[in-house]
Design an enzyme around this catalytic site. Structure first.
Site: not given
Lengths: 343, 343
Positions: B174, B279
């Site tokens: 990420h 998310e």
């Protein structure tokens, strides 16, 4: 008519690589020099490769540009880039002169990191007006993976957009090789460049300032169709032009090598802005065991999409390409006059 | 049980940003200092945000890490990055302590461009062994868009892989924010990082050298499902492990916000290596006019996929997450003992 809107001279004879090797040897004192390639060598390189495959796959015409990865805009000075680009474009012109019914020229631009895109105008104009090319490849990252130049929405690029608009020429966004070890040229850099260019344009006012500009995002748009919901959300959150409207300002090609991916591309972008392309011989030169066809033999993927109408197919194989490249129409008409049987 | 495998503390109270502001003011003489945030402020920030949405959307547990874009590994020295990472992880630990049945911690790493990932080992170990976290976020480009560090296949990263393997911890690839004007943080940089990391691993021997290493590619894998044919071809051309085998060494999450994209993800990756994730609250905080739901309310996209069996759904919502994060199982068992009604 079937037009393949994306092909590179990846099979160029050894003389071109010899020229490039001499550029490295003489990089301190660059001179343009000369490429030694005979017409027979050009014919041989194509008859074994692209021309044979166009015949076998029933493709009439291919938009043809220098080998994109070989342009290496990051290598050497702006002068070296200019010499290399000029000889590469001149070779494409020879191809198009030898095969006027098969290939239509698209030029490379003499880009160099940190050098204004204004400097590309002269070569673009030469290729379009003297050679009859219909557009150019545009590399948004001449640094080759370090992304040191401003984004495509920056006025840095405007002199090139002005020249494109003035000439009625079209630019296809396409990277060259990467010199950054973080990336794989065809496996990550090309696709990152496509997606990044899309995002740069999405958050820009380029199409407000150049409403007639014609830009193509290659390789099926990188990640755009798959990540469309993210882009849609960003448009809404930022009050930009809606995604569904913005996407019709661009053209996309079908150089993904899978039917489902093509279906997603067509659903997201719409049948009016997708152009058939195989990019052969390009990044995927092997046989797909799933289909027993070469990966880049991708016309059957489109043929198999049952929900496309005949009118849709005519758009994708021909009409959209002519609309994306306004200078192509007259060339195809002259071709038709030459190749049609006289009545 | 429904596990959301990807959430960040994007709603952290102002005290955290005040801390960061002071880091800028004092960047010449960095000291760790203290974050002033009360438990009530933490509760308030979550009850209005993630906890409310978990309740509304029927999600039991979320893997929770510091706000990814805020980590800014490119800012300041390695020492600044270390202080910022430590306080950010400590705040996540407080969240998990206040809500032991809702949040399981995932840490940020104190990365810094040009600094060996070995330096992250200590903080990873602290978070896993002292705080009970199950893994970390891993930024393949701490430079924030200039890609100056070696690719994930380079031995540069091996000390971190060794530590992950030794701890039984998992890393989710990420990015953090980009400081390169070429990129949009959530619109291009995140997705480029996902796709690039995939390609870096694909051409590496990481899984030969670390067969038990568990890595997650977030945001639906960037472009991977859409461009799968290109990757398949590259594997064949280079005689790498077949794509279909390689892809099962990684885990992917469902943070694409569209049913068709999720279907493509599931078809390419397979139901054994996809984990549910939203998310939230993340990059797409608005309502989708197509569905009248928030974009990140994406569980209904999965629910609507008719060809998934109940067993498939159990994998995606629970079992695959437990397999991807081996330290999660015991935590969920203890949770079950606490929350189950006594017989």
């Amino acid at each position: 008519m079937i037009i393949d809107s994306h092909g590179h001279y990846t099979t160029a004879p050894p003389g071109l690589r010899i020229f490039r090797t001499l550029q490295i040897s003489n990089m301190g004192r660059p001179v343009k020099g000369k490429v030694n390639i005979s017409d027979d060598e050009i014919r041989s390189s194509l008859e074994k490769g692209q021309v044979r495959l166009l015949d076998e796959r029933g493709i009439d015409v291919m938009l043809f540009s220098p080998m994109a990865s070989a342009m290496g805009h990051h290598f050497g000075s702006a002068r070296i880039s200019r010499h290399w680009t000029e000889v590469s474009n001149e070779l494409i012109h020879r191809v198009c002169t030898l095969y006027p019914d098969r290939f239509v020229g698209v030029c490379a631009l003499p880009q160099s990191p940190g050098v204004s895109p204004r400097e590309c105008g002269e070569e673009l104009e030469r290729c379009v007006t003297e050679f009859g090319f219909v557009g150019c490849n545009l590399n948004p990252d001449p640094s080759g993976g370090y992304w040191t130049d401003p984004p495509l929405g920056d006025e840095w690029w405007y002199p090139l957009y002005e020249k494109l608009a003035a000439l009625g020429a079209t630019a296809m966004v396409h990277a060259s090789a990467t010199c950054n070890p973080a990336f794989h040229t065809t496996g990550s850099h090309y696709l990152n460049v496509d997606s990044t260019a899309f995002m740069q344009l999405l958050e820009s006012r380029v199409f407000k300032d150049f409403p007639t500009l014609r830009l193509v995002i290659s390789h099926g748009g990188g990640n755009v169709p798959y990540q469309a919901a993210r882009y849609r959300a960003l448009c809404l959150m930022n009050k930009w032009e809606p995604f569904e409207e913005f996407i019709t300002r661009l053209y996309f090609d079908t150089t993904v090598y899978d039917q489902e991916a093509m279906e997603l591309l067509l659903k997201v972008v719409g049948v009016d802005n997708v152009m058939f392309a195989s990019e052969m011989l390009g990044g995927v030169t092997t046989v797909d065991p799933k289909t027993s066809r070469w990966f880049d033999d991708n016309k059957p993927c489109l043929d198999a999409i049952s929900w496309l109408t005949e009118a849709d197919r005519k758009k994708i194989f021909e009409e959209n390409v002519v609309r994306a490249y306004p200078r192509l129409g007259p060339i195809l008409e002259r071709r038709l006059q030459r190749t049609s049987p006289r009545i």
